[in-house]
Structures are given as structure tokens and as C-alpha cells.
Design a protein around this motif. Structure first.
Motif, PDB file in Angstrom:
ATOM      1  N   PRO A 147      -0.972   9.706  11.077  1.00 24.10           N
ATOM      2  CA  PRO A 147      -1.605  10.299  12.255  1.00 24.10           C
ATOM      3  C   PRO A 147      -2.068  11.734  12.010  1.00 24.10           C
ATOM      4  N   VAL A 148      -3.103  12.141  12.731  1.00 25.56           N
ATOM      5  CA  VAL A 148      -3.574  13.520  12.714  1.00 25.56           C
ATOM      6  C   VAL A 148      -3.841  13.950  14.146  1.00 25.56           C
ATOM      7  N   GLY A 149      -3.859  15.263  14.378  1.00 23.92           N
ATOM      8  CA  GLY A 149      -4.262  15.760  15.682  1.00 23.92           C
ATOM      9  C   GLY A 149      -5.748  15.511  15.871  1.00 23.92           C
ATOM     10  N   ARG A 150      -6.114  14.745  16.881  1.00 25.94           N
ATOM     11  CA  ARG A 150      -7.505  14.303  17.040  1.00 25.94           C
ATOM     12  C   ARG A 150      -8.346  15.219  17.908  1.00 25.94           C
ATOM     13  N   GLN A 151      -7.760  16.257  18.467  1.00 25.33           N
ATOM     14  CA  GLN A 151      -8.518  17.127  19.364  1.00 25.33           C
ATOM     15  C   GLN A 151      -9.724  17.723  18.635  1.00 25.33           C
ATOM     16  N   GLY A 152     -10.919  17.515  19.193  1.00 23.05           N
ATOM     17  CA  GLY A 152     -12.127  18.077  18.618  1.00 23.05           C
ATOM     18  C   GLY A 152     -12.666  17.325  17.422  1.00 23.05           C
ATOM     19  N   LEU A 153     -12.070  16.178  17.103  1.00 29.09           N
ATOM     20  CA  LEU A 153     -12.489  15.413  15.925  1.00 29.09           C
ATOM     21  C   LEU A 153     -13.017  14.034  16.302  1.00 29.09           C
ATOM     22  N   GLU A 154     -13.963  13.562  15.526  1.00 27.74           N
ATOM     23  CA  GLU A 154     -14.383  12.170  15.561  1.00 27.74           C
ATOM     24  C   GLU A 154     -13.580  11.453  14.481  1.00 27.74           C
ATOM     25  N   VAL A 155     -12.875  10.382  14.823  1.00 25.72           N
ATOM     26  CA  VAL A 155     -12.018   9.682  13.862  1.00 25.72           C
ATOM     27  C   VAL A 155     -12.451   8.221  13.796  1.00 25.72           C
ATOM     28  N   ARG A 156     -12.716   7.743  12.569  1.00 28.38           N
ATOM     29  CA  ARG A 156     -13.150   6.365  12.360  1.00 28.38           C
ATOM     30  C   ARG A 156     -12.168   5.668  11.418  1.00 28.38           C
ATOM     31  N   PRO A 157     -11.369   4.711  11.904  1.00 35.92           N
ATOM     32  CA  PRO A 157     -10.408   4.002  11.035  1.00 35.92           C
ATOM     33  C   PRO A 157     -11.136   3.275   9.904  1.00 35.92           C
ATOM     34  N   LEU A 158     -10.503   3.273   8.716  1.00 39.47           N
ATOM     35  CA  LEU A 158     -11.075   2.609   7.546  1.00 39.47           C
ATOM     36  C   LEU A 158     -10.247   1.403   7.106  1.00 39.47           C
ATOM     37  N   PHE A 159      -8.986   1.638   6.739  1.00 36.85           N
ATOM     38  CA  PHE A 159      -8.158   0.524   6.278  1.00 36.85           C
ATOM     39  C   PHE A 159      -6.688   0.903   6.364  1.00 36.85           C
ATOM     40  N   GLN A 160      -5.831  -0.084   6.171  1.00 44.38           N
ATOM     41  CA  GLN A 160      -4.387   0.121   6.106  1.00 44.38           C
ATOM     42  C   GLN A 160      -3.892  -0.312   4.739  1.00 44.38           C
ATOM     43  N   GLU A 161      -2.783   0.272   4.308  1.00 47.19           N
ATOM     44  CA  GLU A 161      -2.187  -0.134   3.036  1.00 47.19           C
ATOM     45  C   GLU A 161      -0.664  -0.033   3.126  1.00 47.19           C
ATOM     46  N   PRO A 162       0.047  -0.798   2.293  1.00 43.67           N
ATOM     47  CA  PRO A 162       1.515  -0.758   2.336  1.00 43.67           C
ATOM     48  C   PRO A 162       2.048   0.606   1.908  1.00 43.67           C
ATOM     49  N   ARG A 163       3.302   0.850   2.256  1.00 46.16           N
ATOM     50  CA  ARG A 163       3.996   2.053   1.793  1.00 46.16           C
ATOM     51  C   ARG A 163       5.211   1.649   0.957  1.00 46.16           C
ATOM     52  N   VAL A 164       5.568   2.518   0.036  1.00 43.04           N
ATOM     53  CA  VAL A 164       6.699   2.250  -0.861  1.00 43.04           C
ATOM     54  C   VAL A 164       7.664   3.429  -0.809  1.00 43.04           C
ATOM     55  N   VAL A 165       8.901   3.175  -1.180  1.00 38.76           N
ATOM     56  CA  VAL A 165       9.878   4.250  -1.285  1.00 38.76           C
ATOM     57  C   VAL A 165       9.965   4.681  -2.743  1.00 38.76           C
ATOM     58  N   MET A 166       9.994   5.991  -2.970  1.00 36.12           N
ATOM     59  CA  MET A 166      10.093   6.537  -4.315  1.00 36.12           C
ATOM     60  C   MET A 166      11.559   6.882  -4.589  1.00 36.12           C
ATOM     61  N   LEU A 167      12.103   6.286  -5.651  1.00 32.55           N
ATOM     62  CA  LEU A 167      13.507   6.450  -6.010  1.00 32.55           C
ATOM     63  C   LEU A 167      13.634   7.007  -7.420  1.00 32.55           C
ATOM     64  N   PRO A 168      14.690   7.764  -7.709  1.00 38.75           N
ATOM     65  CA  PRO A 168      14.890   8.216  -9.087  1.00 38.75           C
ATOM     66  C   PRO A 168      15.293   7.057  -9.990  1.00 38.75           C
ATOM     67  N   GLN A 169      14.861   7.109 -11.232  1.00 37.39           N
ATOM     68  CA  GLN A 169      15.242   6.083 -12.204  1.00 37.39           C
ATOM     69  C   GLN A 169      16.769   6.002 -12.273  1.00 37.39           C
ATOM     70  N   GLY A 170      17.305   4.784 -12.227  1.00 39.16           N
ATOM     71  CA  GLY A 170      18.755   4.615 -12.265  1.00 39.16           C
ATOM     72  C   GLY A 170      19.396   4.539 -10.895  1.00 39.16           C
ATOM     73  N   HIS A 171      18.629   4.767  -9.825  1.00 30.57           N
ATOM     74  CA  HIS A 171      19.165   4.634  -8.471  1.00 30.57           C
ATOM     75  C   HIS A 171      19.598   3.175  -8.264  1.00 30.57           C
ATOM     76  N   PRO A 172      20.697   2.933  -7.532  1.00 28.71           N
ATOM     77  CA  PRO A 172      21.173   1.558  -7.323  1.00 28.71           C
ATOM     78  C   PRO A 172      20.114   0.601  -6.760  1.00 28.71           C
ATOM     79  N   LEU A 173      19.128   1.132  -6.036  1.00 32.26           N
ATOM     80  CA  LEU A 173      18.103   0.268  -5.453  1.00 32.26           C
ATOM     81  C   LEU A 173      16.844   0.178  -6.311  1.00 32.26           C
ATOM     82  N   SER A 174      16.779   0.935  -7.402  1.00 30.01           N
ATOM     83  CA  SER A 174      15.533   1.030  -8.163  1.00 30.01           C
ATOM     84  C   SER A 174      15.173  -0.247  -8.909  1.00 30.01           C
ATOM     85  N   GLY A 175      16.128  -1.140  -9.106  1.00 31.21           N
ATOM     86  CA  GLY A 175      15.841  -2.388  -9.792  1.00 31.21           C
ATOM     87  C   GLY A 175      15.466  -3.523  -8.872  1.00 31.21           C
ATOM     88  N   ARG A 176      15.480  -3.280  -7.561  1.00 33.86           N
ATOM     89  CA  ARG A 176      15.174  -4.330  -6.589  1.00 33.86           C
ATOM     90  C   ARG A 176      13.670  -4.629  -6.572  1.00 33.86           C
TER      91      ARG A 176
END
Length: 323
Positions: A147-176
Motif C-alpha cells: 500500500p501507498v498513501g494515495r492522496q493526490g495520486l493516480e494509482v493503476r494496479p498492475l499485478f500481484q505476486e507471491p511473497r516469501v520469507v527470508m531466513l538465514p542459512q541453517g535456520h530450522p525452517l530454511s530446508g522446508r
């Protein structure tokens, strides 16, 4: 009455610092001069904008209203000066803001074919600056992450994409192959919890408090350094994660988290043909990319999930990236 923009800049500095000494230092002027200018502004307005007492400097209701209106007004004035300076040059130009991980090459190529004499400049932005550069004129149009503050702006949606969690190498969940938000409940999030409301609802550090301090982070690279050191985790758009690669940070898909939304934005008052045409070029090239992806899926090739797109966490050194 004509408002003096210089006085407004002085006012905003005092309103943000709530301390005349710090504001004067920030403005590189003497404190008595600053005090006189604020008094003069109050005389111009016919209203007190600061409550000066032993408890310190505070905004009055009139001052709060002035601050709300002064910030966009000053940004508009700065944008006007930039646009006039740009228009005075012999070669027309268009400056496009973009967030890390977003590729604009197809759009800039299509735009250049229609406007070969226009100099297109690209400006890399951050979560904090992606709207700011539009308001103050550093960019004419931007590809932003909502999201962004839309006041004074024209906003045109383009697309959606997945999000991922960034984990340090060796984290217990990093191999999942993937995780759920509940799996991340005990982690320290290196970003505003409002950016990941799903995590906020289950976070142990918000329930138990006080939450460990999150350092000020300006760049994706800084965030990845903190993740790699084990200081915490962050949730990022898939394309941003794929834009950066380092062996000590692993991206893992989160199954039950909302997507990142990408949109075009530009000042609503702009009537520039160049801004309109670039918006059309982006929309058309994005639509073409989506159509190609859809055709592949219909032809029998299943759409790759986030793990397949970047490589399974256990099979490669893993990319990292920003909010």
C-alpha cells in the motif's frame, strides 16, 4: 495574503523537531532568526501555531492543520521547480521511479519506439521514498508496491505476486519447501508489523512485548545483512527476492500470506502526454507477459510455484531481498 514558502519550511522543521534549537541547526540558521520567522508566520496567519510552555514546544490545533497542509504544498512547489527546469532543457525527458526486483526494460523499449527523442531516466526507490519522489518531482511516474498513501495520486494496479520469507542459512525452517505464518510466530520481524498483518496477528514478540528494536533500514542489502547474521527475518515479494542472491540467506514460500501488489502511480494533476504514454507502455507490456504465462499454463505446463521459480531452498544458495 500570500504565504511565504521559506517561512513554511521553517515551520515544518520546528514542527517535526518540536525544538527550536534542533530545528535551527537543521536549517543552518540562528535560533533567534528562526523564532522571529515563526512569529511572523503566526502574524500572517492570524493564529498561534505553537504552544510554548515549560513542558516544551507543541503544536496547537491550527499548527497541526498547517503541518498537514504544508508538507504536500512544499513538495508540490519543489516538484514545480524541477519540472520547469527539466522543460527548459533542449532534450525532453521522463524520470521513472521503480522498486527493486521490478523489470521495466520491455516498457522502456516500447516507449522509446513511440518517443525516440525522449531521454528516459530510471530512479531506484525504496519503500520510504517511492511516493516521496512523485510528490517532490524527482520522478514523473513510478512503479510502486502497495500500500501507498494515495492522496493526490493516480494509482493503476498492475499485478500481484507471491511473497516469501527470508531466513538465514541453517535456520530450522530454511530446508522446508514452504512454511505457514504460524511457523514464523516466534521470529523477530525486521520490518513494520503492519507490512505483514498475517504475522502480526500471531507474533509472540508483539504478544509478550516489549518488541526488540528494529534498526532503521534503507536498502535491501542492509536487510539481508541482518537476516544473514541471525538478527531476524523479513517477508519480501518474490521478484525482489529473486533479484538478489547470496549464499547465506534462503527464501522460503509462505503458503498463507497475502500477495505483494504492484501498481503504477503518478501525480493526479499531471496532464503530460509522456506520463500517459509511459503508463500505457507499462500496462501493455505487463499484459503481454501475463498472456504469455497464461498460454503456457493452458498448453499443459503448470505454473511454477515460488520454490520452483527460485530453486528449492535446499538445492541452491538462495536469494534474498527487500520488504
Amino acid at each position: 495574503m500570500d504565504l511565504d514558502l521559506r517561512k513554511l519550511r521553517y515551520f515544518v522543521a520546528v514542527a517535526e523537531e518540536l525544538h527550536y534549537g534542533r530545528a535551527a541547526e537543521r536549517l543552518h540558521i540562528a535560533q533567534p532568526v528562526l523564532s522571529r520567522q515563526i512569529r511572523s508566520l503566526e502574524d500572517d496567519l492570524g493564529a498561534e501555531i505553537f504552544d510554548r510552555s515549560r513542558r516544551g514546544t507543541r503544536l496547537t490545533p491550527a499548527g497541526r492543520q498547517l503541518l498537514e497542509d504544508a508538507v504536500p504544498l512544499l513538495a508540490s512547489a519543489e516538484a514545480l521547480l524541477r519540472r520547469v527546469t527539466t522543460a527548459a532543457r533542449d532534450t525532453p525527458s521522463l524520470t521513472v521511479g521503480f522498486m527493486p526486483g521490478i523489470t521495466l526494460t520491455p516498457a522502456t523499449t516500447a516507449f522509446a519506439e513511440r518517443h525516440p527523442g525522449v531521454n528516459v531516466r530510471l530512479l531506484r526507490t525504496s519503500w520510504a521514498s517511492q511516493v516521496e519522489v512523485l510528490r517532490d518531482g524527482r520522478a514523473d511516474i513510478g512503479v510502486v508496491r502497495l500500500p501507498v498513501g494515495r492522496q493526490g495520486l493516480e494509482v493503476r494496479p498492475l499485478f500481484q505476486e507471491p511473497r516469501v520469507v527470508m531466513l538465514p542459512q541453517g535456520h530450522p525452517l530454511s530446508g522446508r519447501a514452504s512454511v505457514t505464518v504460524a511457523d514464523l510466530a516466534a521470529e523477530h520481524l525486521l520490518q513494520d508489523p503492519d507490512a505483514v498483518p498475517e504475522w502480526r496477528d500471531v507474533a509472540l514478540e508483539l504478544r509478550d512485548g516489549p518488541r526488540p528494536e528494529v534498526p532503521v533500514i534503507h536498502q535491501v542489502e542492509e536487510k539481508l545483512e541482518l537476516v544473514a547474521s541471525g538478527a531476524g527475518i523479513c517477508v519480501l515479494p518474490l521478484s525482489t527476492a529473486g533479484f538478489y542472491t547470496r549464499p547465506d540467506v534462503v527464501p522460503v514460500p509462505v503458503r498463507d500470506i497475502g500477495p505483494s501488489e504492484v501498481a503504477l502511480a503518478w501525480p493526479a494533476t499531471r496532464r503530460s502526454r509522456l506520463v500517459h504514454d509511459f503508463a500505457e507502455a507499462v500496462t501493455e507490456t505487463m499484459a503481454a507477459t501475463e498472456a504469455m504465462g497464461g498460454a503456457e499454463t493452458k498448453g499443459g505446463t503448470e505454473t511454477m510455484d515460488a520454490t520452483e521459480t527460485m530453486g528449492a531452498p535446499g538445492d541452491r544458495d538462495g536469494p534474498g531481498a527487500s520488504r
